[in-house]
Structures are given as C-alpha cells and as structure tokens.
Design an enzyme around this catalytic site. Sequence first.
Site, short mmCIF file in Angstrom:
data_model
loop_
_atom_site.label_atom_id
_atom_site.label_comp_id
_atom_site.label_asym_id
_atom_site.label_seq_id
_atom_site.Cartn_x
_atom_site.Cartn_y
_atom_site.Cartn_z
N LYS A 157 -13.31 -40.65 -9.26
CA LYS A 157 -14.61 -40.65 -9.05
C LYS A 157 -15.07 -39.13 -8.72
O LYS A 157 -16.17 -38.57 -9.23
CB LYS A 157 -14.87 -41.53 -7.83
CG LYS A 157 -14.89 -43.02 -8.08
CD LYS A 157 -14.79 -43.61 -6.82
CE LYS A 157 -14.40 -45.29 -7.31
NZ LYS A 157 -14.03 -46.10 -5.95
N GLN A 182 -13.87 -46.51 0.33
CA GLN A 182 -12.91 -47.19 -0.60
C GLN A 182 -12.05 -48.14 0.16
O GLN A 182 -11.49 -47.97 1.25
CB GLN A 182 -11.70 -45.93 -1.16
CG GLN A 182 -10.91 -46.40 -2.11
CD GLN A 182 -11.60 -46.70 -3.58
OE1 GLN A 182 -12.55 -46.22 -3.92
NE2 GLN A 182 -11.07 -47.78 -4.17
N ASP A 236 -22.10 -48.94 -3.92
CA ASP A 236 -21.32 -50.03 -4.46
C ASP A 236 -22.03 -51.49 -4.43
O ASP A 236 -21.42 -52.20 -5.12
CB ASP A 236 -20.02 -50.13 -3.24
CG ASP A 236 -18.81 -49.67 -3.51
OD1 ASP A 236 -18.59 -49.42 -4.81
OD2 ASP A 236 -17.86 -49.38 -2.74
N1 GUN Z 1 -11.41 -50.88 -4.19
C1 GUN Z 1 -11.48 -51.37 -5.44
N2 GUN Z 1 -12.68 -51.35 -6.14
C2 GUN Z 1 -13.50 -50.87 -5.42
C3 GUN Z 1 -14.87 -50.73 -5.38
O1 GUN Z 1 -15.58 -51.02 -6.35
N3 GUN Z 1 -15.49 -50.11 -4.26
C4 GUN Z 1 -14.79 -49.77 -3.16
N4 GUN Z 1 -15.23 -49.19 -2.29
N5 GUN Z 1 -13.32 -49.93 -3.25
C5 GUN Z 1 -12.90 -50.63 -4.05
#
Ligand code: GUN
Length: 295
Positions: free
Chosen positions: A53, A97, A120
């Site tokens: 990211k 995350q 998200d």
């Molecule tokens: N863990 C796995 N996929 C995601 C996601 O799309 N967002 C977040 N914050 N954590 C994750």
Amino acid sequence: MACRIISGPEVSGEIYAELRERIEKLKSEGTTPGLAVILVGDDPASQVYVRNKGRKCEELGMHSETIVLPKETTEEELLARIDALNKDPSIHGFLVQLPLPKHIDEDKVIEAIDPSKDVDGFHPVNVGRMLIGKPGFLPATPAGVQQMLVRSGVETAGKHVVIVGRSNIVGKPMAALMVQRGFGADSTVTVVHSKTRDLPSITRQADILIVAIGKPRFVTADMVKEGAVVIDVGTNRIDDPTHPKGSRLVGDVDFDNVKDKVSAITPVPGGVGPMTICMLMANAVKAAEDAAKSR
Ligand code: GUN
C-alpha cells in the site's frame, strides 16, 4: 468455448491512469492526497499488504504514512492514534490493517475511525450508506470486482449473480452492490455459504459466479453453467514442491478445468488481487477531493 481472461493488472492499470490525472489536478490546487496505514503486530501477510500500500502511494505521488505498533499495544493507545489521524489535515484517509491482536476489540477500533476518512468502507456508517445506495466509501474488494465486470463489458442488469461466501468484507457487501439499482448492478442476487443445501444446484444457475469462500479450488467444472462469467476472489497458498518457494497461490475456483466451460474468468494470481489496493487508492483520492471541496 473460447474463454476470455479478465486481467486484474489490465483493469487496475486503466483505473490508475485515471487516478493519476485526478491526483495531478488535486496537487495543482494545493492538495496532496494522504493515506495512512496502521499496522499492529508483526503478522507477515499483513506486513506485505501494508508495504504494498505504501509503495503504491509513492508510485502515484501521494503522501503516505505507515504507523507500525508493537503487538502489545493497548486498545487505548491504538484509539489515541486513530483520534490523532482523524484530526490530521494531511491525512485524508486511513485504515487499520486487520486482523488485530486478540486483546483489541476490532469493532471498537473500526467505529473510532471518522467515516469521512474510512477508506476501507468498514465503518457501520459507510456500510449503511452502501446498503441504501447513498454516497460513501465502498469496501475495496467488492468494488474492485464490480469494476472488473463493468470495464470488461459484462452486462449485469437482470443477470443472476450467485455469490459463494458471506463474509463482511466480500460476500455480504458484494451482494449489496450487485442488487443495487443502476449501472453495473441491477442483478438478481443469491448468496450461498457453508450451510446452503445442495450448493452446486444453485451455482449452476449463475450467469455471473463470484467466489469468496477461502477454500482452494472449491468450485469445480460441474458446478458452473456453460458460458458463465466467473470471478475468483480466493487467494490460498498451497504446498507445491515443484515451485521455487515450495508453495504457490491458487484461487477458490479450479481454474484449469473451469476455464474451458465458461465465457470469461479471472485468474489467480493476476485477477481480483490487484484490484483491492487499486480501489483503496481510489477511495483515498476521493477522500482528498471531498476534503478539498469542503475547505
Ligand atoms: N486485512 C485483509 N484485508 C484487509 C482490508 O481490506 N483492510 C484492512 N484494514 N485489513 C485487511
């Protein structure tokens, strides 16, 4: 049947080109879109996601912050970090995350994020907005699947979309998006899951089959209709001694056998995977545009 491969790198590449233009415009007007990611603990898979990211932000010329906290971090400390990001004008969107260490309440954490920075789309306010078709942040993976369908010219109106899996981050929001009124949606939606009776008899009715159940090669050729469109959201690492790493990624669909029966399919890797970060970036750019407008 000639089967078309729907490529994640190709579709996301198209979206990134559009995002670059929007980022340039924002920067020329004095706003550099800023995305922050909080990682608690040292889960290796999460570390990879978070690093990817950050890299993508830099590639796009966005401002990026990665906050890495030890796994012993208390809920209170994490909530204080979230509060600081909620108030930070250089950060237009951020996420925590998942998964979080067991001693931290995930729901409480998600609900502490300002919905206008919740890129998200996990905050109940954004989930609710999506359900009633109001503007807000859409969760990245379902939104990415919808973009793959739209941008590869798959008609969705009136089609029977069968979704395999009912998670809060893919199955359920995917159903909400596809049943919505409007372009790229207007579908008849069925959700099937681990407790569904005679699941194959339902998947065989799908014009569009979206699979997010987290079981390697769960969907076999006998479970799909001839000419269907198949979207595979699964990423499962399986042992493979012939592979240099000793393992490789496979989807939730038995790609090699299903591809000969269907009209279009997404591969794993190279399918839905790249769409998730792409749609996250799209949400971050939108957050920055909204913030610039309201200044
Ligand atoms: N863990 C796995 N996929 C995601 C996601 O799309 N967002 C977040 N914050 N954590 C994750």
